[in-house]
Design an enzyme around this catalytic site. Structure first.
Site, PDB file in Angstrom:
ATOM      1  N   HIS C  32       1.047  -0.933  -0.017  1.00 16.32           N
ATOM      2  CA  HIS C  32       0.093   0.194   0.028  1.00 16.32           C
ATOM      3  C   HIS C  32       0.958   1.270   0.170  1.00 16.32           C
ATOM      4  CE1 HIS C  32      -3.757  -2.360   0.593  1.00 16.32           C
ATOM      5  NE2 HIS C  32      -2.997  -2.959   1.625  1.00 16.32           N
ATOM      6  N   THR C  33       0.011   2.509   0.253  1.00 17.70           N
ATOM      7  CA  THR C  33       0.976   3.519   0.250  1.00 17.70           C
ATOM      8  C   THR C  33       2.119   3.635   1.144  1.00 17.70           C
ATOM      9  OG1 THR C  33      -1.089   4.624   0.398  1.00 17.70           O
ATOM     10  CG2 THR C  33       0.723   6.263   0.611  1.00 17.70           C
ATOM     11  N   GLN C  34       3.262   3.494   0.647  1.00 16.53           N
ATOM     12  CA  GLN C  34       4.474   3.610   1.344  1.00 16.53           C
ATOM     13  C   GLN C  34       5.200   4.785   1.395  1.00 16.53           C
ATOM     14  OE1 GLN C  34       4.495   1.536   3.496  1.00 16.53           O
ATOM     15  NE2 GLN C  34       3.226  -0.101   2.535  1.00 16.53           N
TER      16      GLN C  34
END
Lengths: 229, 271, 275
Positions: C32-34
């Site tokens: 996911h958004t990292q």
């Protein structure tokens, strides 16, 4: 299974590589923009599409219609942004028939944002939405990489835009006439094309007003002069 | 209802030979027994008023509200079976919330009414369900259409109105609503009419029962244009209870008009 | 006949070999958004006698590019609370426009004269942030919740990991390093809140915004400020009578004033040089 891309970070860990594409993917290393004027809005784009440093298409149309007078400028992955635009196009048609009224520009912007935000891990899309309706006049929205939504009076995007922040800030004026607005967009994009290797070709424009949508085109061998017809 | 008991009234999914759906007609009967509910569409907003019949003196005054907020700009008043109304309201809230999630903007009143009409209609099609014993008056104010007033019936049919009435006093209320120059009055004026009409309808139909008058309005938050301007005000409205002082004043006027009206009637009887 | 559905209609194992089950496994690592992309910098806030003041600038950065200069990062939630967010702007918009808006609308359904107070908003937000980090899909923000709660000023912070803490002087991001020491000078602990006036608190916040503009390379000289003041009883009786009166005063598009730059004229060279 390991083909999931993660996005490449440069040394500072903050800058995102806009071009982080799937292998062999077509990139719209681009200059796009949109600006409002009294009574409407102008969208503009260059026409270069590259895979690496090869120009895959030199006459690309990056201005995409999603409703009668709601259009978008696409940057990032061509495949991703086309898929998004197609989905939004479908939803806006459905909106028009189920609610018996045309969608406002911000409805289109919300749909774009929904897709870009929810799927941010799998997309590289930077989109500018511009539209005209009688109630709100011309409107411009920008959706950069993370999927945030920003209402603006003019918006610039794509790799070429970084070269024209100063030009636009210095030359944009409130209450442009239509003609002034077209000149502003043309001036900005020709600078972007001049300095950005990933931008080039013709300048395409779409003018959205109460009259509907009208296209313009300007050619590099004519120094982007002429009336655009 | 001439054909009661002919066997075609037991299932939703069966028409009578003359093409009627009796379950829907019985649902309409349930509505006709409910407290009167009215809506008045004005140039600067919409007023909702209900005659809330009080079943017991033990109930806390002002409790068990009958007009619900569906979204910031939409109110919903129901007449008929209260549990059905609760469910219907809940569905309306879900529709409004899902619209907001999808389009990041409040739902236009006409679109909400349309969706609720579709929902009610689905309950007239299947043998496993019964129609809603509810007629809902949906009042709201949106950007494109301005003030909107819709009434959705158990059959699923929904029309837009200048003045809407349902429940047991609907006939009397409709007669009064028709006398008003709608939509060319303001909500402040309509509040007084609404109170009077509810009192009048109550007097006409359920004089022996206790009731509370409940009133809300939807109007544009920037009142300046609404108070002074000509024509229909457009923009997102806000649904809220009519301020206590205004209700009290309207109720006082309503009671006075009843006394006058009542005297007349008594005199007629004496004659 | 074999009763396992996945082998129905398949070629016989003894003739063609076993089915390759790796094709059936739908679960591969998800990512996911990292990292945040369009970001906002510090939010700072300070309690004072009778309220809280909170401020955040209007910049959304794209790396080092000052991408959007008109972003409102403070949001009033209900009647008692102002939330401020730093970090990813798209996650902030999700938090503000999806989650908090629908939370407040659901609260308004009740129409019972009660409203969510600052501590309620704070609990909700910290649960959401922690829940998302547990899904390894964090909302990349640090938030401050300022408001009025139970007859007292309220101020607390929560971050993308679900870490929560409270203090009379708080700041996120760069502000945690630069502003907190300045804020603590006027308000070292909870006891000091009583003797801090609203005017002094606002003045301190303004001073901090100036220092942040001097020293935070992702900051802007244009910012918003909200001052939440309240008066009222500590315990709200069930009847709702004698409820707190809460007032939120907004100041938007504030431009930094009284900056100090003139001393630059006296700075010559970097060592022995004097001309």
């Amino acid at each position: 299974m390991n083909s999931r891309h993660t996005g490449n970070l440069s040394v500072d860990g903050v800058h995102v590589d806009m071009e982080h594409l799937k292998k062999g993917e077509v990139n719209l290393g681009t200059s796009i923009m949109a600006a409002i004027f009294d009574g409407g809005v102008v969208l503009g784009a260059d026409s270069r599409t590259t895979t690496g440093s090869y120009i895959a298409n030199r006459v690309t149309d990056k201005l995409t219609q999603v409703h009668d007078t709601i259009w978008c400028c696409r940057s990032g992955s061509a495949a991703d942004t086309q898929a998004i635009a197609d989905i939004v196009h479908y939803h806006l048609q459905m909106y028009n028939v189920t609610n018996a009224e045309p969608p406002a520009t911000r409805i289109a912007a919300a749909l774009f944002q929904e897709l870009c935000y929810d799927n941010k891990d799998n997309l590289s899309a930077g989109i500018i939405i511009a539209g005209y309706d009688k109630r709100h006049g011309g409107e411009v929205y920008s959706i950069p990489l993370g999927g945030s939504l920003h209402k603006q009076r003019y918006a610039i995007g794509g790799s070429g835009s970084t070269y024209i922040y100063g030009y636009c800030d210095a030359n944009w004026k409130e209450n442009f006439t239509e003609g002034e607005c077209v000149e502003f967009v043309k001036g900005a994009l020709s600078e972007a094309i001049k300095w950005d290797g990933s931008s080039g070709g013709v300048i395409r424009m779409v003018v959205l007003t109460g009259r509907g949508a009208e296209r313009k085109i300007f050619f590099p061998d004519e120094n982007y002069a002429g009336d655009g017809k | 209802m001439t054909s009661i008991g002919t066997g075609y009234d037991l299932s939703n999914s069966v028409f009578s030979p003359d093409g009627r759906n009796f379950q829907v007609e019985y649902a309409t009967k349930a509505v006709e027994n409910g407290g009167t509910a009215i809506g008045i569409r004005c140039k600067d907003g919409v007023v909702l008023a209900v005659e809330k019949l009080i079943g017991s003196k033990l109930l806390v005054p002002g409790s068990n509200k009958r007009i619900a907020m569906v979204d910031r700009h939409v109110g919903l008043a129901c007449s008929g079976l209260i549990p059905d109304a609760r469910h219907f309201t809940s569905r309306a809230r879900s529709e409004a919330a899902s619209w907001r999630k999808f389009y990041h903007t409040p739902i236009p009143v006409s679109s909400l009414a349309d969706r609720m009409g579709g929902y009610a209609q689905a309950y007239t099609l299947y043998s496993s369900v019964r129609p809603f014993g509810v007629t809902a008056i949906i009042a709201g104010m949106d950007e494109e259409g301005g003030p909107g007033l819709w009434m959705v019936e158990p059959s699923g049919v929904g029309w837009g109105y200048f003045g809407a009435a349902t429940g047991r006093g609907r006939q009397a209320a409709k007669a009064e609503l028709e006398k008003l120059p709608l939509p060319n009055i303001t909500v402040k004026e309509a509040v007084k009419h609404a109170a009077r009409i509810i009192y009048f309808a109550h007097d006409d139909n359920s004089k022996d029962k206790d009731f509370e008058l409940e009133m809300t309005w939807v109007r544009h938050e920037k009142l300046a244009t609404a108070e002074s301007g000509e024509g229909i005000v457009k923009g997102w409205g806000k649904h809220e209870e009519v301020p206590k002082e205004l209700v009290a004043e309207a109720e006082k006027l309503a009671k006075e008009s009843m006394v006058e009206g009542g005297d007349d009637e008594e005199m007629e009887v004496e004659e | 006949m074999n009763h396992l559905p996945e082998v129905w209609g398949r070629p016989r194992n003894d003739v063609y070999g076993a089915y390759d089950h790796s094709y059936l496994q739908g679960s591969h690592p998800m990512q996911h958004t990292q990292q945040p992309i369009v970001t906002g910098t510090s939010v700072i806030a300070l309690k004072f006698n009778g309220g809280v003041v909170i401020a955040a600038d209007n910049l959304a950065s794209y790396g080092s590019l000052a991408r959007f200069t008109d972003v409102e990062r403070l949001k009033q939630v209900g009647t008692h609370t102002v939330v401020g967010a730093g970090g990813d702007i798209s996650d902030m918009q999700h938090l503000y426009e999806k989650l908090l808006d629908s939370l407040i609308i659901k609260e308004e359904y009740q129409n019972d004269g009660h409203s969510l107070r600052a501590s309620h908003i704070y609990r909700y937000l910290s649960r959401v942030l922690y829940h998302r980090r547990c899904k390894f899909d964090p909302l990349w923000n640090t938030i401050l919740v300022a408001g009025w709660d139970d007859g007292k000023p309220f101020l607390a912070s929560a971050d993308l990991l679900g870490t929560t803490f409270s203090s009379p002087a708080l700041a996120t991001g760069f502000g945690a390093h630069l502003a907190v020491p300045l804020l603590r000078r006027v308000c070292p602990d909870e006891n000091a809140v009583k003797s801090l006036t609203k005017e002094k608190a606002i003045e301190t916040i303004e001073e901090c915004m100036k220092v942040l503009f001097y020293r935070d390379a992702r900051s802007l000289n244009k910012y918003s400020m909200a001052v939440i003041t309240g008066e009222g009883v500590e315990q709200v009786p069930l009847s709702g009578e004698g409820k707190e009166k809460v007032h939120v005063e907004w100041k938007k598009d504030i431009t930094l004033e009284n900056q100090s730059w003139k001393f630059a004229e006296g700075i010559r060279g970097y060592g022995a040089q004097t001309v």
